[in-house]
Design a protein around this motif. Structure first.
Motif, PDB file in Angstrom:
ATOM      1  N   THR A  96      -2.175   6.135  -6.834  1.00 41.84           N
ATOM      2  CA  THR A  96      -2.811   5.253  -6.921  1.00 41.84           C
ATOM      3  C   THR A  96      -2.108   4.225  -7.998  1.00 41.84           C
ATOM      4  O   THR A  96      -2.067   5.556  -9.433  1.00 41.84           O
TER       5      THR A  96
ATOM      6  N   HIS B 110      -4.800  -3.174   7.344  1.00 40.35           N
ATOM      7  CA  HIS B 110      -4.480  -1.556   6.305  1.00 40.35           C
ATOM      8  C   HIS B 110      -3.439  -1.106   6.889  1.00 40.35           C
ATOM      9  O   HIS B 110      -3.815  -0.141   8.259  1.00 40.35           O
TER      10      HIS B 110
ATOM     11  N   ASP C  76      -4.450   0.128  -8.820  1.00 46.89           N
ATOM     12  CA  ASP C  76      -5.958  -0.930  -7.156  1.00 46.89           C
ATOM     13  C   ASP C  76      -6.429  -2.195  -8.225  1.00 46.89           C
ATOM     14  O   ASP C  76      -6.988  -2.502  -8.847  1.00 46.89           O
ATOM     15  N   ASN C  77      -6.199  -2.260  -6.839  1.00 46.91           N
ATOM     16  CA  ASN C  77      -6.217  -3.581  -6.411  1.00 46.91           C
ATOM     17  C   ASN C  77      -7.208  -3.554  -4.654  1.00 46.91           C
ATOM     18  O   ASN C  77      -6.342  -3.363  -3.740  1.00 46.91           O
ATOM     19  N   PRO C  78      -8.743  -3.522  -4.298  1.00 46.05           N
ATOM     20  CA  PRO C  78      -9.317  -3.337  -3.347  1.00 46.05           C
ATOM     21  C   PRO C  78      -8.477  -4.527  -1.877  1.00 46.05           C
ATOM     22  O   PRO C  78      -9.631  -4.669  -0.714  1.00 46.05           O
ATOM     23  N   ASN C  79      -8.116  -5.434  -2.805  1.00 47.43           N
ATOM     24  CA  ASN C  79      -7.698  -6.787  -2.147  1.00 47.43           C
ATOM     25  C   ASN C  79      -6.287  -7.302  -1.167  1.00 47.43           C
ATOM     26  O   ASN C  79      -6.753  -8.060  -0.258  1.00 47.43           O
TER      27      ASN C  79
ATOM     28  N   GLU D   6      -6.658  -7.486   2.793  1.00 46.45           N
ATOM     29  CA  GLU D   6      -8.107  -7.846   3.299  1.00 46.45           C
ATOM     30  C   GLU D   6      -7.720  -9.466   3.045  1.00 46.45           C
ATOM     31  O   GLU D   6      -6.576  -9.633   3.428  1.00 46.45           O
TER      32      GLU D   6
ATOM     33  N   ASP E 123      -6.004  -0.263  -2.113  1.00 52.00           N
ATOM     34  CA  ASP E 123      -6.959  -0.056  -2.849  1.00 52.00           C
ATOM     35  C   ASP E 123      -7.108   1.344  -3.050  1.00 52.00           C
ATOM     36  O   ASP E 123      -6.980   2.008  -1.794  1.00 52.00           O
TER      37      ASP E 123
ATOM     38  N   GLU F 193       0.552  -1.522  -0.010  1.00 56.14           N
ATOM     39  CA  GLU F 193      -0.038   0.048  -0.009  1.00 56.14           C
ATOM     40  C   GLU F 193       0.474   1.149   0.138  1.00 56.14           C
ATOM     41  O   GLU F 193       0.717   2.157  -0.561  1.00 56.14           O
TER      42      GLU F 193
ATOM     43  N   LYS G  64      -9.787   4.125  -3.238  1.00 57.11           N
ATOM     44  CA  LYS G  64     -10.700   4.834  -2.517  1.00 57.11           C
ATOM     45  C   LYS G  64      -9.235   4.669  -0.935  1.00 57.11           C
ATOM     46  O   LYS G  64      -9.318   6.206  -0.234  1.00 57.11           O
TER      47      LYS G  64
END
Length: 552
Positions: free
Chosen positions: A247, A366, A250-253, A256, A236, A230, A238
């Motif tokens: 960014t 995160h 973009d990988n919101p995973n 997680e 992610d 990150e 956002k």
């Protein structure tokens, strides 16, 4: 060392809603060798079903049979001392499934307390004697497990002293401790997938860039690898935007899918005169045990918690409750995900380890600022799905029955029916109170950078490459897509060995010769115990094992 910031990152979770706002501490090793230098040295193994499920999720080449050789590569199984043969410690061992030439020694503790020694017979009396070596992937039962220690000296066998140290003097392996990874550096050419050219880090109040000849390999562990990604602008969009981070991918995973094993014990009261771990709080007794350990590697300090029950859900239930797993799976899984992770339908047959299990719930870890010195924010969401609590409660009932079964009951007050205040019984009401009072982590966090397709929540492809990059890989416990039976250390070593082979194969390295396009003499930078045998051929930049340079 646990809780001491000199050795332990000592992360603290977000308040856990299902545990009345409890913040759960998460120990992670802050040393060369990472958490392998601070763990409890238990040596257990994932089941065949656990690892085969990874391939079912789409990870071709990641299954039990493909991982089996890598378990053997890192292990040097030493078994029990000759004088321990009479107590049957080696009775369930199948020598064919173990390794004998690897760097990590595995042996049985030289001695056990009377309470510990009563465990195998107690499990046998409950019809749960071992039916084979758990390393074979299918055997179940109540075990006294080997530990990651050297037989004879009882010295801890871990990544720092046996993977890193023997190779620390290699001219192309550079170890930097006390360093802070700030971010990966990427080429200014942003057409197509990202190309890493190095990484920024600080050490001794100075800033540096380590250039990457071929690849950047992140091994910061489950808690830190997503933070590094990150901060490197992969994650992610956002979330990154909220910290004013541009960014790149973009990988919101990213961050997680965090999974852990919950743990909660029944507070039995030992009979008068019983030796327990409370001895470490007595200064005179601790001095005695320390002297005994230093003189001949025996005694109380040469052991640890090595008794477990590796069982199916049905095995911990009484006969009249055998339909419970199927009924609960039907209640909480009705054909749609409804908050359950992929593969949870198979939880009707999970394997439990003591009071730990693979839970349907997943959490996250995160960044909480753009400052790499700040700990990441992590929320494991313990027991946030009702199925988590149902299984944990069943384990407490099982533990209560085990404590009331001889010979273990002979060492407990009231033959295992007396509990520490305020608990007087183990029932539906008290189990909830017990969980809220005594809950702790199993210290088995995995899964925050999983190998699985992006549409299923993944960050890495089966070659361990970060999606959206050409030359950034992750090799550590964070790659686990779905949790497994037992402790994480043995599988993490196997992942590292398999990861090294994947990297060497993709780089065209055969028999120590670089056959790829760049040739030359690659340099490896590490902040912890890396896959040292391959490191001199590997490249560039290695960030490894939840310690030092990898994790601030």
């Amino acid at each position: 060392m646990t809780g001491d910031l000199k050795y332990d990152w000592n992360f603290s979770s977000e308040p856990q809603e299902a545990l009345k706002g409890l913040r759960v501490a998460q120990t992670r090793g802050k040393m060369l060798g990472g958490s392998s230098g601070i763990n409890h040295m238990q040596f257990t193994f994932a089941s065949r079903a656990d690892l085969d499920d990874w391939e079912v999720l789409g990870n071709i080449g990641w299954n039990y049979d493909s991982m089996a050789p890598y378990y053997k590569i890192f292990e040097s199984f030493q078994g029990a001392r000759p004088e321990q043969e009479s107590v049957g410690l080696n009775s369930f061992i199948n020598g064919d499934v173990h390794g004998y030439g690897g760097p990590i020694n595995a042996s049985f503790s030289p001695g056990y307390t009377p309470i510990q020694a009563a465990w195998p017979e107690t499990m046998a009396n409950m019809g749960l004697a071992p039916n084979g070596d758990p390393r074979n992937g299918v055997s179940l039962g109540g075990y006294t497990n080997p530990m990651t220690m050297t037989r004879g000296t009882s010295q801890r066998s871990f990544a720092g002293n046996l993977y890193w140290k023997p190779f620390a003097s290699r001219p192309n392996l550079h170890t930097v401790t006390g360093a802070v990874i700030r971010s990966i550096v990427f080429s200014s050419d942003r057409t197509g997938d990202l190309v890493a050219t190095g990484r920024n880090f600080t050490a001794n109040n100075q800033s540096f860039i380590a250039n990457a000849l071929r690849e950047v390999i992140i091994s910061g562990g489950t808690m830190k690898s997503p933070q590094i990604l990150e901060l490197s602008r992969i994650g992610d969009a956002k979330l990154l935007e909220s910290f004013d981070i541009e960014t790149l991918s973009d990988n919101p995973n990213v961050g997680e899918n965090l999974q852990d094993h919950p743990q909660c014990g029944v507070p039995f009261v030992p009979a008068d005169g019983e030796l327990t771990f409370d001895d470490i709080y007595d200064v005179e007794r601790t001095a005695f045990w320390t002297r005994l350990y230093q003189e001949n590697g025996t005694g109380f300090l040469a052991g640890g918690v090595s008794q477990t029950a590796q069982l199916s859900w049905n095995q911990i239930l009484t006969p009249e409750r055998q339909n419970r797993p199927r009924e609960l799976a039907a209640r909480y899984y009705n054909g749609s995900s409804e908050g359950l992770r992929l593969g949870v339908k198979a939880q009707a047959r999970p394997h439990s380890k003591e009071t730990r299990r693979s839970e349907p719930t997943s959490g996250y870890v995160h960044i909480q600022s753009k400052d790499p010195n700040d700990d990441p924010k992590f929320d494991p969401r313990y027991l946030s799905h009702p199925l988590d609590y149902e299984v944990l409660a069943d384990l407490q009932y099982f533990n209560a029955r085990a404590g009331a079964t001889p010979p273990l009951s002979n060492h407990l007050k009231g033959n295992g029916t007396v509990y520490a205040p305020p608990f007087t019984d183990i029932n539906e009401t008290s189990v909830r109170d017990l969980t809220n009072t005594l809950f702790i982590t199993g210290w088995h966090v995995v899964g925050s950078v999983p190998i699985i397709s992006i549409d299923q929540g993944g960050v890495l492809d089966p070659r361990l490459m970060v999606y959206g990059t050409k030359n950034v890989r992750v090799v550590d416990a964070s790659i686990v897509p779905q949790h497994f039976r037992g402790n994480t250390v043995s599988l993490t070593y196997a992942i590292a060995e398999k990861g090294a082979d994947i990297i060497k194969a993709d780089m065209g390295i055969m028999n120590g010769t670089v056959t790829g396009p760049t040739g030359g003499s690659p340099q490896a930078f590490t902040g912890a115990a890396t896959k040292s045998k391959a490191a001199s051929w590997m490249m560039l930049m290695v960030v490894v094992w939840v310690a030092a340079i990898a994790v601030m």
